[in-house]
Design a protein around this motif. Structure first.
Motif, mmCIF file in Angstrom:
data_model
loop_
_atom_site.group_PDB
_atom_site.id
_atom_site.type_symbol
_atom_site.label_atom_id
_atom_site.label_comp_id
_atom_site.label_asym_id
_atom_site.label_seq_id
_atom_site.Cartn_x
_atom_site.Cartn_y
_atom_site.Cartn_z
ATOM 1 N N SER A 1 0.832 -1.208 0.000
ATOM 2 C CA SER A 1 0.000 0.000 0.000
ATOM 3 C C SER A 1 0.864 1.255 0.000
ATOM 4 C CB SER A 1 -0.924 -0.017 1.229
ATOM 5 O OG SER A 1 -1.651 1.163 1.304
ATOM 6 N N MET A 2 1.921 1.274 0.811
ATOM 7 C CA MET A 2 2.813 2.435 0.855
ATOM 8 C C MET A 2 3.543 2.610 -0.467
ATOM 9 S SD MET A 2 4.451 2.625 4.663
ATOM 10 C CE MET A 2 4.574 0.906 5.091
ATOM 11 N N GLN A 3 3.961 1.493 -1.079
ATOM 12 C CA GLN A 3 4.664 1.575 -2.364
ATOM 13 C C GLN A 3 3.736 2.117 -3.444
ATOM 14 O OE1 GLN A 3 6.040 -2.491 -2.533
ATOM 15 N NE2 GLN A 3 8.101 -1.909 -1.903
ATOM 16 N N ARG A 4 2.456 1.720 -3.418
ATOM 17 C CA ARG A 4 1.498 2.258 -4.388
ATOM 18 C C ARG A 4 1.329 3.760 -4.204
ATOM 19 N NH1 ARG A 4 -1.132 -2.487 -3.211
ATOM 20 N NH2 ARG A 4 -2.598 -1.464 -1.800
ATOM 21 N N LEU A 5 1.273 4.197 -2.938
ATOM 22 C CA LEU A 5 1.123 5.635 -2.666
ATOM 23 C C LEU A 5 2.321 6.431 -3.176
ATOM 24 C CD1 LEU A 5 -0.375 5.565 0.931
ATOM 25 C CD2 LEU A 5 -1.512 6.351 -1.151
ATOM 26 N N ARG A 6 3.486 5.820 -3.103
ATOM 27 C CA ARG A 6 4.706 6.506 -3.551
ATOM 28 C C ARG A 6 4.893 6.380 -5.062
ATOM 29 N NH1 ARG A 6 9.587 4.614 -0.074
ATOM 30 N NH2 ARG A 6 10.582 6.150 -1.403
ATOM 31 N N GLY A 7 4.017 5.634 -5.744
ATOM 32 C CA GLY A 7 4.141 5.477 -7.184
ATOM 33 C C GLY A 7 5.046 4.346 -7.599
ATOM 34 N N GLU A 8 5.468 3.534 -6.638
ATOM 35 C CA GLU A 8 6.318 2.381 -6.942
ATOM 36 C C GLU A 8 5.415 1.187 -7.234
ATOM 37 O OE1 GLU A 8 8.838 1.746 -3.567
ATOM 38 O OE2 GLU A 8 9.384 3.843 -3.446
ATOM 39 N N THR A 9 5.905 0.257 -8.007
ATOM 40 C CA THR A 9 5.131 -0.974 -8.247
ATOM 41 C C THR A 9 5.942 -2.198 -8.009
ATOM 42 O OG1 THR A 9 5.610 -0.681 -10.597
ATOM 43 C CG2 THR A 9 3.380 -0.136 -9.818
#
Length: 112
Positions: free
Chosen positions: A104-112
């Motif tokens: 979830s945090m990675q999605r918020l930061r734009g990481e996949t």
């Protein structure tokens, strides 16, 4: 409540124990300390969305000193309730909350 317990619950996500059957058990000084189970632990586990067994198991100092108490009967009754709760809940799929939070945090930061 001990500080170590309080600190560990502070870092748990609200979903960490979601749908997890829980039997509350503790040992303490006097019989009055058993109120902690109902007035502190049960509400906290409910907040964490755990499925709390209806009957906790508590042992006071006097249960160990006299050995004439009903500690064994209380534990047996609490275990029987918990056993019925486990059967009613069925199998519990393990969720890796940390991985879900990290994703979830990675999605918020734009990481996949």
């Amino acid at each position: 409540m001990p500080a170590s317990w309080s600190q560990s619950t502070d870092v748990m996500t609200q979903q960490a124990l979601a749908d997890t059957p829980v039997l509350i058990g503790s040992a303490g000084g006097t019989e009055r300390h058993s109120l902690v189970l109902e007035h502190a632990l049960r509400p906290m586990f409910s907040y964490l969305h755990a499925i709390v067994s209806p009957r906790p198991a508590y042992a006071a100092t006097s249960d160990f000193v006299t050995r004439a108490g009903t500690l064994g009967e209380r534990i047996t009754a609490a275990a029987a309730d918990f056993s019925r709760l486990l059967r009613a809940c069925g199998p519990h799929a393990h969720r890796e909350i940390v991985d879900e939070d990290l994703a979830s945090m990675q999605r918020l930061r734009g990481e996949t």
